[in-house]
Design an enzyme around this catalytic site. Structure first.
Site, PDB file in Angstrom:
ATOM      1  N   THR A   5      -9.026   6.099  -1.932  1.00  0.00           N
ATOM      2  CA  THR A   5     -10.345   5.484  -2.146  1.00  0.00           C
ATOM      3  C   THR A   5     -11.446   6.522  -1.913  1.00  0.00           C
ATOM      4  O   THR A   5     -12.530   6.402  -2.466  1.00  0.00           O
ATOM      5  CB  THR A   5     -10.559   4.283  -1.198  1.00  0.00           C
ATOM      6  OG1 THR A   5     -10.124   4.640   0.111  1.00  0.00           O
ATOM      7  CG2 THR A   5      -9.792   3.069  -1.667  1.00  0.00           C
ATOM      8  N   LYS A  40      -0.297  14.599   1.128  1.00  0.00           N
ATOM      9  CA  LYS A  40      -1.670  14.787   0.629  1.00  0.00           C
ATOM     10  C   LYS A  40      -1.965  16.271   0.376  1.00  0.00           C
ATOM     11  O   LYS A  40      -2.938  16.615  -0.283  1.00  0.00           O
ATOM     12  CB  LYS A  40      -2.688  14.213   1.619  1.00  0.00           C
ATOM     13  CG  LYS A  40      -2.606  12.681   1.757  1.00  0.00           C
ATOM     14  CD  LYS A  40      -3.615  12.170   2.779  1.00  0.00           C
ATOM     15  CE  LYS A  40      -3.401  10.719   3.169  1.00  0.00           C
ATOM     16  NZ  LYS A  40      -3.973   9.752   2.225  1.00  0.00           N
ATOM     17  N   LYS A  56     -15.215   7.532  -3.782  1.00  0.00           N
ATOM     18  CA  LYS A  56     -16.493   7.788  -3.109  1.00  0.00           C
ATOM     19  C   LYS A  56     -17.066   9.121  -3.572  1.00  0.00           C
ATOM     20  O   LYS A  56     -18.261   9.226  -3.878  1.00  0.00           O
ATOM     21  CB  LYS A  56     -16.305   7.769  -1.582  1.00  0.00           C
ATOM     22  CG  LYS A  56     -15.940   6.378  -1.071  1.00  0.00           C
ATOM     23  CD  LYS A  56     -15.393   6.381   0.346  1.00  0.00           C
ATOM     24  CE  LYS A  56     -14.701   5.041   0.633  1.00  0.00           C
ATOM     25  NZ  LYS A  56     -13.831   5.061   1.793  1.00  0.00           N
ATOM     26  N   HIS A  60       0.812  -1.227   0.000  1.00  0.00           N
ATOM     27  CA  HIS A  60       0.000   0.000   0.000  1.00  0.00           C
ATOM     28  C   HIS A  60       0.838   1.267   0.000  1.00  0.00           C
ATOM     29  O   HIS A  60       0.276   2.356   0.122  1.00  0.00           O
ATOM     30  CB  HIS A  60      -0.905   0.055   1.240  1.00  0.00           C
ATOM     31  CG  HIS A  60      -1.932  -1.021   1.287  1.00  0.00           C
ATOM     32  ND1 HIS A  60      -3.223  -0.836   0.836  1.00  0.00           N
ATOM     33  CD2 HIS A  60      -1.867  -2.291   1.725  1.00  0.00           C
ATOM     34  CE1 HIS A  60      -3.898  -1.950   1.016  1.00  0.00           C
ATOM     35  NE2 HIS A  60      -3.101  -2.857   1.548  1.00  0.00           N
ATOM     36  N   LYS A  64      -9.688  13.396   4.386  1.00  0.00           N
ATOM     37  CA  LYS A  64      -8.719  12.285   4.412  1.00  0.00           C
ATOM     38  C   LYS A  64      -7.760  12.537   5.560  1.00  0.00           C
ATOM     39  O   LYS A  64      -7.773  13.628   6.148  1.00  0.00           O
ATOM     40  CB  LYS A  64      -7.954  12.225   3.083  1.00  0.00           C
ATOM     41  CG  LYS A  64      -7.330  13.580   2.690  1.00  0.00           C
ATOM     42  CD  LYS A  64      -6.621  13.531   1.359  1.00  0.00           C
ATOM     43  CE  LYS A  64      -7.539  13.606   0.157  1.00  0.00           C
ATOM     44  NZ  LYS A  64      -7.576  12.410  -0.635  1.00  0.00           N
ATOM     45  N   ARG A  65      -6.928  11.540   5.917  1.00  0.00           N
ATOM     46  CA  ARG A  65      -5.908  11.779   6.931  1.00  0.00           C
ATOM     47  C   ARG A  65      -5.069  12.995   6.548  1.00  0.00           C
ATOM     48  O   ARG A  65      -4.862  13.275   5.362  1.00  0.00           O
ATOM     49  CB  ARG A  65      -5.009  10.541   7.075  1.00  0.00           C
ATOM     50  CG  ARG A  65      -5.656   9.377   7.796  1.00  0.00           C
ATOM     51  CD  ARG A  65      -5.950   9.690   9.242  1.00  0.00           C
ATOM     52  NE  ARG A  65      -4.737   9.699  10.028  1.00  0.00           N
ATOM     53  CZ  ARG A  65      -4.484   8.868  11.041  1.00  0.00           C
ATOM     54  NH1 ARG A  65      -5.385   7.966  11.407  1.00  0.00           N
ATOM     55  NH2 ARG A  65      -3.353   8.939  11.708  1.00  0.00           N
TER      56      ARG A  65
HETATM   57  C1  26Q Z   1       2.557   0.319  10.752  1.00  0.00           C
HETATM   58  C2  26Q Z   1       3.424  -0.018  11.766  1.00  0.00           C
HETATM   59  C3  26Q Z   1       3.293   0.545  13.019  1.00  0.00           C
HETATM   60  C4  26Q Z   1       2.264   1.425  13.268  1.00  0.00           C
HETATM   61  C5  26Q Z   1       1.391   1.760  12.249  1.00  0.00           C
HETATM   62  C6  26Q Z   1       1.541   1.233  10.992  1.00  0.00           C
HETATM   63  C7  26Q Z   1       0.617   1.614   9.908  1.00  0.00           C
HETATM   64  C8  26Q Z   1      -0.737   1.658  10.115  1.00  0.00           C
HETATM   65  C9  26Q Z   1      -1.599   2.027   9.098  1.00  0.00           C
HETATM   66  C10 26Q Z   1       1.100   1.914   8.647  1.00  0.00           C
HETATM   67  C11 26Q Z   1       0.234   2.281   7.621  1.00  0.00           C
HETATM   68  C12 26Q Z   1      -1.131   2.330   7.848  1.00  0.00           C
HETATM   69  C13 26Q Z   1      -2.095   2.705   6.818  1.00  0.00           C
HETATM   70  C14 26Q Z   1      -1.807   2.952   5.563  1.00  0.00           C
HETATM   71  C15 26Q Z   1      -2.839   3.329   4.598  1.00  0.00           C
HETATM   72  O1  26Q Z   1      -3.985   3.542   4.948  1.00  0.00           O
HETATM   73  N1  26Q Z   1      -2.478   3.415   3.315  1.00  0.00           N
HETATM   74  C16 26Q Z   1      -3.435   3.755   2.290  1.00  0.00           C
HETATM   75  O2  26Q Z   1      -4.009   2.547   1.825  1.00  0.00           O
HETATM   76  C17 26Q Z   1      -5.092   2.816   0.958  1.00  0.00           C
HETATM   77  C18 26Q Z   1      -5.721   1.491   0.587  1.00  0.00           C
HETATM   78  O3  26Q Z   1      -4.899   0.814  -0.310  1.00  0.00           O
HETATM   79  C19 26Q Z   1      -4.644   3.592  -0.254  1.00  0.00           C
HETATM   80  O4  26Q Z   1      -5.783   3.951  -1.009  1.00  0.00           O
HETATM   81  C20 26Q Z   1      -3.887   4.866   0.157  1.00  0.00           C
HETATM   82  O5  26Q Z   1      -3.342   5.491  -0.984  1.00  0.00           O
HETATM   83  C21 26Q Z   1      -2.800   4.513   1.148  1.00  0.00           C
HETATM   84  O6  26Q Z   1      -2.170   5.701   1.628  1.00  0.00           O
END
Ligand code: 26Q
Length: 729
Positions: free
Chosen positions: A656, A554, A660, A357, A548-549
């Protein structure tokens, strides 16, 4: 009847549950009691389908998808289940007679915020799709006691509030205490020789905790299939407690209990930036071992040979977060079930597939060798052995290319030694996919380039998607009904059918209805904004939304600078020809990400200045809508005229939210990044105008004064992107 779906059946269940399960009469019930009574009544119907689905899967001897994800964001369940069961109207009437309003009851539901953003919501969209497509699937995850924090804004700054989603109970889950697995942590390994003279390794852990299953049913849309999301909760192993207790070591017993329960206490609120915390690794391993032990339990229960595990289970890794599963399956097969290494490796490689991702270097997971070895000593040995054999393959393929060997190694030895989880996931999987075409291409050219050269057939693209059931039918019923009146309801299961709307582009009545639907959604959001922020916005102004976050890549700050430009333009020339525009932002910042929090403060400070300036009054408004989550997303998306998708090109894997908003008919202002590119190919391109239209947005759509979208071969867009540093307006 606990499974009937007539108005009378539902009303009876609702009242019986209120009385017999919750011990309340309607006059003494709180709104939450009433919601719970309805939720439990609906859950009965859903569970019945779940049982039947399992029986069907057993009878057909199916191969199961196990989606392994550290995060899920399912959103409120009640409305989705009513839609999927096709009993929305019946439920409305059933609660109306005892004097309740279904929408009011819906508002009582606390959503499970078991994820940060896109990745968690994608997991839930896949769960919804798989059930609707009637694919046998289970989603394994963690039952965090505290999910993603609730966001409040004070003095323009983000304040985090603990998410106590389980405070009043969770009517959608069923605890399964009989499904409990031991989880070992820490300690050391020992080699020994068994009675048959075989070389064996045993792991003597420092701690043992246990994982207990909690199941939430996941229904498909208008089908009989009901899959499940199985979340693990960490608890202390009873025998451990008692041993200490009996020796009078009460303090240690309590400490062990706290240590154990800590594992699923709280979701890490960071996305994209990795912090290398021990507890996070414990969470990942805990998820993985409980899930694999559960799969092996089922497999053995059905009398299947372990050598054929991969023929019955397809395990999808949602990012590298669960990728320690590759070493864990090897450990279980080799150490516990005594398969030889080669057979175990064959099974493992045919079981897993990995979804990447992100390409951001700071988001690529790597664990210090010392940390991984201290928590999972046996897994470190297994990773070393996988690496030894794998690098042998690389050397055979590319003799003398030691630089390549170092680049591809599962261990980063350039400084402090780390395990590269993306490499572990790639080596141990039969397929690796990115989440949009551009992202999958870049993955092969950058982060996993050497791997794509070695195994080109392993790499593929699976562009993300979103469920139109939740994000259109549930979130925007007037739009869904309008579309269904014109092209039937097939689009809810097959979005390609939306193409049939193209022939209605010249239908004035349809366009009028569409605009009315949009305006009504904007009025609703305007009310919500007034309630939550105190800011009054004009529903006839353009709603320009970025939700979004919050992240530098972004580029919410770029949007903020654009607002300042418009503001200064109006200040210099109060008669300037600008349409009334309301900028709406929503999104959480990771608590430790100061720059993201500063961006929120910047937006709120701009809002303070702009919203109170009489010169721009009613022509420019800025709102930061607090606490963006699935529920609020469902309110925000239907009201957008403009959707801001302006990430620095190459950084957003897919996005995503962009989908939407597009489904709700918003025009995308986007860079050629992630899935924006593919959305643009589907919906067509609009020429940007140098000047804004004079009229307010009441009839003609934004930026297309004559109402006629013009298709563009794409050249204009790429040129604009280059000229504007990839910010396409
Ligand atoms: C990892 C290790 C330790 C703590 C936290 C994490 C962690 C948690 C969540 C790392 C990444 C995330 C989330 C990432 C994320 O949401 N990425 C997004 O994924 C979407 C679905 O594929 C994409 O549409 C987005 O582009 C992407 O940013």
């Amino acid at each position: 009847m606990r499974s009937g779906t007539t108005v009378a059946d539902l009303k009876q269940s609702f009242l019986d549950t209120l009385f017999c399960t919750l011990g309340r009469v309607p006059s003494a019930a709180t709104p939450h009691d009433l919601y719970t009574a309805l939720a439990l009544s609906i859950r009965d119907r859903v569970l019945k389908q779940g049982v039947q689905t399992l029986e069907t899967y057993h009878a057909r001897d199916v191969r199961m998808v196990a989606y392994l994800s550290a995060e899920y964001l399912p959103g409120p369940h009640l409305a989705n289940n009513l839609l999927n069961l096709g009993i929305w109207d019946q439920a409305r009437q059933a609660v109306e007679e005892p004097g309740c309003d279904l929408d009011f009851l819906r508002q009582q539901e606390e959503e499970p915020g078991l994820g940060n953003g896109g990745l968690g919501r994608l997991a839930s969209c896949f769960m919804d799709s798989m059930a609707t497509l009637e694919l046998p699937a289970v989603g394994y995850g963690l039952r965090y006691e505290f999910g993603i924090f609730d966001q409040a804004i004070r003095d323009g700054w983000q304040v985090e509030i603990t998410d106590k989603w389980l405070r009043f109970g969770n009517p959608w889950e069923v605890v399964r205490p009989e499904l409990t697995f031991e989880v070992k942590l820490g300690g050391y390994t020992e080699a020994w020789t068994d009675e048959q003279g075989r070389y064996r390794v045993r792991w003597i852990p420092q701690h043992v905790v246990q994982g207990i299953a909690y199941d939430t049913p996941i229904l498909g849309y208008h089908v009989n299939t009901c899959n499940r999301m199985r979340l693990w909760k960490a608890e202390a192993v009873e025998s451990f407690d008692f041993a200490a207790f009996n020796h009078g070591d009460y303090y240690r017993a309590v400490h062990d209990k706290m240590f154990s329960e800590n594992i699923t206490k709280v979701l890490y609120p960071n996305d994209e930036v990795i912090q290398g915390k021990n507890l996070r690794l414990e969470q990942q391993y805990f998820l993985v071992t409980c899930s694999l032990q559960d799969m092996l339990r089922v497999h053995r229960l059905l009398g299947r040979p372990l050598e054929k595990f991969h023929e019955k289970w397809a395990v999808q890794l949602n990012d590298t977060h669960p990728s320690i599963a590759i070493a864990e399956l090897m450990r279980l097969l080799v150490d516990e079930y005594l398969l030889d290494w080669d057979t175990a490796w064959h099974v493992t490689r045919h079981t897993f597939a990995y979804t990447n991702h992100t390409l951001l270097p700071e988001a690529l997971e790597k664990w210090p060798v010392a940390m991984l070895g201290a928590l999972l000593p046996r897994h470190l040995e297994i990773i070393y052995e996988i690496n030894r054999r794998f690098l042998g393959e690389v050397r055979a393929q590319f003799p003398g290319d030691e630089a390549r060997v170092a680049r591809m190694s599962l261990i980063d030895e350039t400084g402090e030694r780390y395990i590269r989880m993306a490499h572990v996931a790639t080596v141990g999987s039969h397929h690796v996919n990115g989440v949009a075409r551009l992202h999958s291409d870049l993955l092969k050219q950058t982060v996993l380039r050497d791997f794509a050269e070695l195994w080109p057939e392993k790499f593929c693209n699976v562009t993300n998607g979103v469920t139109p059931r939740r994000f259109m039918a549930v979130a925007n019923p007037p739009l869904a009904q309008l579309i269904t009146r014109r092209i039937g309801d097939g689009w809810l299961k097959n979005l390609d059918e939306l193409r049939r709307l193209e022939s209605l582009a010249d239908d004035a009545a349809f366009r009028q209805e569409w605009r009315e639907v949009k305006l009504a959604a904007k009025r609703q959001l305007a009310r919500c904004i007034a309630q939550h922020t105190g800011v009054t916005v004009d529903p006839t102004s353009l709603f320009d939304i970025q939700a979004k976050r919050i992240h530098e890549y972004k580029r919410q700050h770029l949007n903020a600078l654009h607002i300042l430009t418009l503001y200064l333009r109006l200040k210099r020339d109060p008669q300037a020809d600008l349409p009334a525009r309301t900028f709406i932002f929503a999104g959480k910042a990771a608590p430790g990400y100061f720059m993201a929090k500063l961006i929120i403060k910047l937006i709120n400070s701009i809002a303070d200045v702009v919203n109170r300036d009489p010169v721009v009054r009613d022509r420019l408004k800025v709102v930061f809508f607090p606490d963006f989550n699935v529920k609020n997303g469902q309110r925000i998306c239907p009201a957008a005229d403009l959707s801001e998708q302006i990430s620095t090109a190459g950084k957003e894997a897919s996005g995503t939210g962009n989908m939407k908003f597009a489904l709700d008919g918003a025009l995308t202002i986007g860079t050629l990044d992630g899935a924006n590119i593919e959305i643009r190919e589907e919906v067509g391109v609009f020429h940007a105008r140098a000047k804004w239209p004079t009229s307010r947005l009441t009839d003609a759509g934004p930026m297309v004064p004559d109402g006629q979208p013009r298709r563009d071969p794409g050249v204009a867009c790429s040129r604009l992107v280059r000229q504007r540093g990839s910010h396409l307006v």
